[in-house]
Design an enzyme around this catalytic site. Structure first.
Site, PDB file in Angstrom:
ATOM      1  N   ASN A  91     -11.141  -3.246  -5.817  1.00 29.72           N
ATOM      2  CA  ASN A  91     -10.116  -1.777  -6.411  1.00 29.72           C
ATOM      3  C   ASN A  91      -9.982  -1.454  -7.976  1.00 29.72           C
ATOM      4  O   ASN A  91     -10.048  -0.415  -8.700  1.00 29.72           O
ATOM      5  CB  ASN A  91      -8.525  -2.160  -6.402  1.00 29.72           C
ATOM      6  CG  ASN A  91      -7.483  -2.394  -5.554  1.00 29.72           C
ATOM      7  OD1 ASN A  91      -6.991  -2.603  -5.307  1.00 29.72           O
ATOM      8  ND2 ASN A  91      -8.085  -1.177  -4.388  1.00 29.72           N
ATOM      9  N   ASP A 122       0.687  -1.391  -0.027  1.00 33.21           N
ATOM     10  CA  ASP A 122      -0.228  -0.329   0.140  1.00 33.21           C
ATOM     11  C   ASP A 122       0.853   1.526  -0.441  1.00 33.21           C
ATOM     12  O   ASP A 122       2.006   1.009   0.281  1.00 33.21           O
ATOM     13  CB  ASP A 122      -1.031  -0.066   1.208  1.00 33.21           C
ATOM     14  CG  ASP A 122      -2.282   0.983   1.269  1.00 33.21           C
ATOM     15  OD1 ASP A 122      -2.168   1.338  -0.225  1.00 33.21           O
ATOM     16  OD2 ASP A 122      -2.635   1.624   2.344  1.00 33.21           O
TER      17      ASP A 122
HETATM   18  C1  FPP Z   1      -2.408   0.161  -3.306  1.00 32.79           C
HETATM   19  O1  FPP Z   1      -1.187   1.858  -3.431  1.00 32.79           O
HETATM   20  C2  FPP Z   1      -1.276  -0.489  -4.630  1.00 32.79           C
HETATM   21  C3  FPP Z   1      -2.155  -1.805  -5.006  1.00 32.79           C
HETATM   22  C4  FPP Z   1      -3.834  -1.096  -5.578  1.00 32.79           C
HETATM   23  C5  FPP Z   1      -2.001  -1.232  -6.605  1.00 32.79           C
HETATM   24  C6  FPP Z   1      -0.765  -2.750  -6.471  1.00 32.79           C
HETATM   25  C7  FPP Z   1       0.051  -2.718  -7.520  1.00 32.79           C
HETATM   26  C8  FPP Z   1       2.004  -2.538  -7.565  1.00 32.79           C
HETATM   27  C9  FPP Z   1       2.330  -2.472  -6.763  1.00 32.79           C
HETATM   28  C10 FPP Z   1       2.031  -2.877  -8.343  1.00 32.79           C
HETATM   29  C11 FPP Z   1       1.869  -4.032  -9.902  1.00 32.79           C
HETATM   30  C12 FPP Z   1       2.906  -5.294  -8.396  1.00 32.79           C
HETATM   31  C13 FPP Z   1       3.555  -6.283  -9.130  1.00 32.79           C
HETATM   32  C14 FPP Z   1       3.439  -8.015  -8.213  1.00 32.79           C
HETATM   33  C15 FPP Z   1       3.020  -6.043 -10.719  1.00 32.79           C
HETATM   34  P1  FPP Z   1      -2.739   2.471  -3.361  1.00 32.79           P
HETATM   35  O2  FPP Z   1      -2.802   2.853  -4.452  1.00 32.79           O
HETATM   36  O3  FPP Z   1      -4.027   2.662  -3.009  1.00 32.79           O
HETATM   37  O4  FPP Z   1      -1.550   4.336  -2.795  1.00 32.79           O
HETATM   38  P2  FPP Z   1      -2.497   4.540  -1.649  1.00 32.79           P
HETATM   39  O5  FPP Z   1      -3.300   3.920  -0.847  1.00 32.79           O
HETATM   40  O6  FPP Z   1      -1.422   6.200  -1.437  1.00 32.79           O
HETATM   41  O7  FPP Z   1      -3.497   5.597  -2.855  1.00 32.79           O
END
Ligand code: FPP
Length: 234
Positions: A50, A2
């Site tokens: 998501n 996250d």
């Molecule tokens: C949460 O951070 C992260 C996600 C919803 C996506 C996670 C994806 C990756 C790390 C990249 C793809 C992974 C692989 C293994 C290919 P957020 O976007 O919710 O961050 P925020 O809470 O700051 O908005």
């Protein structure tokens, strides 16, 4: 994993930039865990919730996942890492599902660490799906309701091939479980790390593991019982 979006926005970039960085961090963490000999690593890459994000962000994440798998599958094979997924793969767009299937197929004979991506995954949805499956068995007369046990229930879950997680780490400072492995986390150690995922590094991982090792896990027993058991095992 996250905090990608906030990490990027704080630096004047768009959220996508954070996801790209997050994918690089995922690669390093996977390599380090595999080199340490950890048997299982599960990464929560995309939740059922998501899908409610803006369309362009969802599309970007699916493309990133697909490119990442296309690039990394051969590295997984080289490291003897078995790739698995949990979640509702049917909702993933075709181009990404193809790469997921390719990674599943090409790592099928690997017997080192099992890397599981939770994709379009929700803990509640997984439980409901297991309940439906058991209900069908009962309706067909294959199972008696009174025979349903923890073990029989767990065997219906998507994640039946995984042991319950010993340690769950969440970055970005949020102290929530957010629909991750709700059944399986009953006795997991939880650690909430006050750093965004793109900043998570090897020393954060090692510190988390050291903290984990320093905790006594009693699984409902007393400390004296756990120590006696430990001594008996030598
Ligand atoms: C949460 O951070 C992260 C996600 C919803 C996506 C996670 C994806 C990756 C790390 C990249 C793809 C992974 C692989 C293994 C290919 P957020 O976007 O919710 O961050 P925020 O809470 O700051 O908005």
């Amino acid at each position: 994993m996250d905090g990608n979006g906030r990490w990027a926005q704080k630096r004047g970039h768009n959220r996508f930039f954070g996801h790209v960085r997050g994918a690089k961090v995922a690669k390093s963490v996977i390599e380090e865990c595999s080199q340490m000999g950890l048997p299982y690593l599960t990464l929560f890459a995309f939740s059922t919730e998501n899908w409610r994000r803006p369309r362009d962000e969802v599309r970007f994440l699916m493309k990133l996942l697909s490119k990442w798998l296309n690039r990394e599958t051969r590295n997984l094979v080289r490291q003897n890492i078995r790739f698995q997924i949990i979640g509702d793969i049917n909702r993933i767009p075709d181009f990404a599902r193809k790469q997921v299937q390719k990674a599943l197929d090409e790592t099928r004979d690997c017997f080192g660490m099992t890397l599981t991506l939770a994709l379009s995954y929700g803990g509640r949805q997984e439980i409901v799906s297991a309940v439906k499956s058991l209900a069908k068995k009962v309706a067909r007369g294959e199972l008696l309701p009174e025979d349903i046990s923890d073990e029989i229930f767990a065997a219906e879950m998507d994640s039946a091939f995984l042991p319950d997680p010993d340690l769950i780490l969440r970055t970005s400072g949020e102290s929530r479980i957010s629909n991750f492995m709700l059944w399986q986390c009953a006795y997991s150690e939880l650690q909430f790390i006050d750093k965004a995922w793109p900043d998570f590094n090897s020393s954060d991982l090692q510190n988390a593991l050291a903290t984990f090792r320093s905790h006594e896990r009693r699984f409902g027993k007393t400390s004296a019982q756990v120590i006696r058991l430990h001594d008996a095992k030598g």
